[in-house]
Design an enzyme around this catalytic site. Structure first.
Site, PDB file in Angstrom:
ATOM      1  CG  ASP A 166      -0.245  -0.434   2.475  1.00  0.00           C
ATOM      2  OD1 ASP A 166       0.928  -0.065   2.657  1.00  0.00           O
ATOM      3  OD2 ASP A 166      -0.854  -1.137   3.288  1.00  0.00           O
ATOM      4  CG  ASP A 177       0.934   4.188   4.370  1.00  0.00           C
ATOM      5  OD1 ASP A 177      -0.247   3.981   4.033  1.00  0.00           O
ATOM      6  OD2 ASP A 177       1.613   3.364   5.009  1.00  0.00           O
ATOM      7  CG  ASP A 229       9.536   0.452  12.371  1.00  0.00           C
ATOM      8  OD1 ASP A 229       9.755   1.088  11.322  1.00  0.00           O
ATOM      9  OD2 ASP A 229       8.707  -0.470  12.434  1.00  0.00           O
TER      10      ASP A 229
HETATM   11  P1  ATP Z   1       4.202  -3.254   4.965  1.00  0.00           P
HETATM   12  O1  ATP Z   1       4.783  -3.509   3.630  1.00  0.00           O
HETATM   13  O2  ATP Z   1       4.090  -4.486   5.780  1.00  0.00           O
HETATM   14  O3  ATP Z   1       2.941  -2.433   4.950  1.00  0.00           O
HETATM   15  P2  ATP Z   1       5.308  -0.908   6.191  1.00  0.00           P
HETATM   16  O4  ATP Z   1       6.722  -0.523   6.473  1.00  0.00           O
HETATM   17  O5  ATP Z   1       4.543  -0.032   5.250  1.00  0.00           O
HETATM   18  O6  ATP Z   1       5.324  -2.407   5.717  1.00  0.00           O
HETATM   19  P3  ATP Z   1       3.251  -0.367   8.085  1.00  0.00           P
HETATM   20  O7  ATP Z   1       2.833  -1.166   9.269  1.00  0.00           O
HETATM   21  O8  ATP Z   1       2.295  -0.185   6.958  1.00  0.00           O
HETATM   22  O9  ATP Z   1       4.599  -0.998   7.587  1.00  0.00           O
HETATM   23  O10 ATP Z   1       3.686   1.061   8.632  1.00  0.00           O
HETATM   24  C1  ATP Z   1       3.998   2.140   7.795  1.00  0.00           C
HETATM   25  C2  ATP Z   1       5.197   2.910   8.343  1.00  0.00           C
HETATM   26  O11 ATP Z   1       4.880   3.439   9.633  1.00  0.00           O
HETATM   27  C3  ATP Z   1       6.447   2.057   8.558  1.00  0.00           C
HETATM   28  O12 ATP Z   1       7.211   1.975   7.380  1.00  0.00           O
HETATM   29  C4  ATP Z   1       7.153   2.804   9.650  1.00  0.00           C
HETATM   30  O13 ATP Z   1       7.849   3.903   9.137  1.00  0.00           O
HETATM   31  C5  ATP Z   1       6.012   3.352  10.493  1.00  0.00           C
HETATM   32  N1  ATP Z   1       5.655   2.453  11.606  1.00  0.00           N
HETATM   33  C6  ATP Z   1       4.670   1.519  11.634  1.00  0.00           C
HETATM   34  N2  ATP Z   1       4.620   0.885  12.803  1.00  0.00           N
HETATM   35  C7  ATP Z   1       5.588   1.433  13.566  1.00  0.00           C
HETATM   36  C8  ATP Z   1       6.026   1.217  14.916  1.00  0.00           C
HETATM   37  N3  ATP Z   1       5.460   0.290  15.666  1.00  0.00           N
HETATM   38  N4  ATP Z   1       7.039   1.996  15.362  1.00  0.00           N
HETATM   39  C9  ATP Z   1       7.608   2.939  14.583  1.00  0.00           C
HETATM   40  N5  ATP Z   1       7.235   3.171  13.321  1.00  0.00           N
HETATM   41  C10 ATP Z   1       6.246   2.439  12.806  1.00  0.00           C
HETATM   42 MG    MG Z   2       2.454  -0.259   4.769  1.00  0.00          MG
END
Ligand code: ATP
Ligand code: MG
Length: 457
Positions: free
Chosen positions: A76, A78, A158
């Site tokens: 997705d 963001d 993170d």
């Molecule tokens: P995915 O491909 O699984 O969606 P993602 O990196 O986009 O991976 P998300 O859970 O969608 O993960 O979160 C989006 C962003 O928000 C992450 O890339 C990170 O920068 C931030 N984020 C999400 N959860 C946390 C957390 N628990 N602590 C710090 N930052 C976080």
């Molecule tokens: Mg994501």
């Protein structure tokens, strides 16, 4: 008003690995990062353009930038911006603010939804101020709702590879913590002090295991080090959040690797406690591996996969174990199966918070299994009509794959469902199994008296 929070004086330039906000990110041009603009979701592009036209900064952020750098298809997109949620809401007709404590905006275009988040601060601004965010006694952050500038927003993310911002108008990547270099080296590195960041949010340990498995990355030794000691903190995290994270890991398309990673880090106690007992048992282990492999494959082939089915797989070895024990105590097979199903689901609810809405699907898949044994008379035809036949059949194939039932049984059902009517009849077996019980209708007294011994069927 909210702008009061955005007292955005950029701090001094600090070392990019320290976790302190650094207002001088590396800014990489297209020739350095190689991301093709055409691969950015059109809805995310439009959202950034509209925000930029209104004078705001807007970036594609997080997993999407990381995945594009790695030539993977993002799940997705963001967007992060310096516009407040209200300002974003006003710019898009089809948008709504969600969340009460920390508002984010969902912008809809067509059937897509883009999550737009206002830059947030991590609290420990420039290392000089006290972290204002309330925590529990273990250091877990309970509220995280202070708006900030872009540098602060990067610092509260993170991992370095998750703190990359892509500006679609200039085609530049803003990199605050050398995330692009870590992407190239396939290293998952925590921003800031790993132990503190894991204490703030223990779920980050599970995220580390998930990303390492999904991206095939190494966890940086300094990031990995505190995990063994802090794994127990997962017990303080609300179970619903653990469940969400479990689903993300299991549905990532890399569940087999993810579960091994969890075990290697000692994190399965906090996330999937059931793994401990099951993976000690050879048949249970084979079954779960076959189930996870099957789900990974379905996800790679873009076939539907459901969390209900996955949890049905993960819990089946326990159901089987209890099913046998209850029968050994003298219960009949089918009632014993239902007792075992309820028991296992209830026990797991306390540990994993499997939502009740999944119970129906899970139980149906389990309850169908004995019905696949009957291959005579009208029963196979009735089973084909069952709304959950497909899921039950997929489950049967996993049982066959793991050696729990004969391959031949799975093959028979594969052939039977696609055969024409004539061939189906020819496939039916002689009726050797236990006969289905016929319910006897009791005769009305007067009738019984009139024709004693005559059976009504
Ligand atoms: P995915 O491909 O699984 O969606 P993602 O990196 O986009 O991976 P998300 O859970 O969608 O993960 O979160 C989006 C962003 O928000 C992450 O890339 C990170 O920068 C931030 N984020 C999400 N959860 C946390 C957390 N628990 N602590 C710090 N930052 C976080
Ligand atoms: Mg994501």
């Amino acid at each position: 008003m909210i702008r009061r929070f955005i007292k955005r004086v950029f701090g001094d330039s600090k070392s990019p690995s320290s976790g302190k906000p650094n207002d001088n990110p590396l800014i990489l041009p297209r020739s350095k990062h190689g991301i093709k603009r055409a691969l950015i979701d059109s809805c995310a592009l439009k959202t950034c353009e509209t925000l930029a036209d209104a004078g705001f900064n807007a970036f594609v952020v997080g997993g999407a930038v990381r995945d594009l750098l790695l030539d993977k298809k993002p799940k997705d997109f963001d967007v992060a911006t310096d516009a407040t949620p209200e300002e974003v809401r006003r710019l898009f007709r089809r948008s709504r603010i969600i969340g009460r404590r920390f508002k984010i905006v969902h912008v809809m275009c067509g059937r897509d939804t883009i999550e737009v988040t206002t830059f947030r601060a991590g609290g420990n601004i420039n290392g000089e101020e006290e972290d204002e965010r309330p925590t529990d006694e273990t250091g877990r952050i309970l509220e995280d709702n202070i708006f900030g500038n872009m540098a602060e927003d990067a610092a509260r993310r993170d991992f370095t590879v998750n703190a990359l911002y892509y500006d679609p108008l200039r085609e530049e990547v803003h990199d605050y913590f050398n995330g692009v270099a870590d992407c190239k080296k396939k290293i998952l590195r925590m921003i800031g002090d790993p132990a503190t960041r894991f204490r703030e949010d223990p779920v980050r340990m599970l995220r580390a295991a998930r990303f390492a498995a999904k991206l095939d990355f190494h966890i940086d030794p300094a990031t990995r080090k505190p995990v063994a000691e802090l794994a127990g903190l997962l017990d303080n995290v609300p179970r619903a959040r653990i469940f969400d994270e479990a689903v993300k890991l299991l549905m990532s398309g890399h569940a087999v690797r993810g579960v091994h990673q969890l075990r290697a880090e000692g994190l399965h106690h906090g996330m999937l406690p059931l793994l401990d007992t099951i993976l000690d048992d050879e048949q249970g282990k084979r079954f779960i591996e076959a189930g996870l492999k099957n789900t990974d494959q379905r996800i790679h082939e873009d076939k539907p996969a459901s969390p209900g089915f996955l949890f049905a797989c993960l819990l089946w070895p326990q159901v089987q174990r209890r099913w046998k024990e209850i029968q050994a105590e003298g219960e009949k097979p089918i009632p014993a199966l239902f007792i075992a199903m309820d028991e296992v689901l209830e026990t797991q609810r306390g540990l994993l918070a499997i939502p009740r809405r999944l119970d129906g699907m899970i139980k149906e898949v389990w309850a169908l299994q004995p019905r696949f044994e009957h291959r005579s008379g009208s029963r196979p035809f009735r089973l084909l009509e069952h709304p959950r036949f497909r899921a039950g059949y997929d489950f049967l194939l996993i049982r066959a794959e793991s050696g729990e039932v004969a391959h031949e049984l799975g093959d028979w059902w594969t052939e039977f469902q696609d055969a024409d009517e004539e061939s189906r009849k020819a496939m039916l077996q002689a009726d050797t199994g236990p006969k289905p019980k016929r319910r006897r209708r009791r005769k009305p007294k007067s009738e019984a008296a009139a024709s004693p011994g005559e059976e009504i069927t």
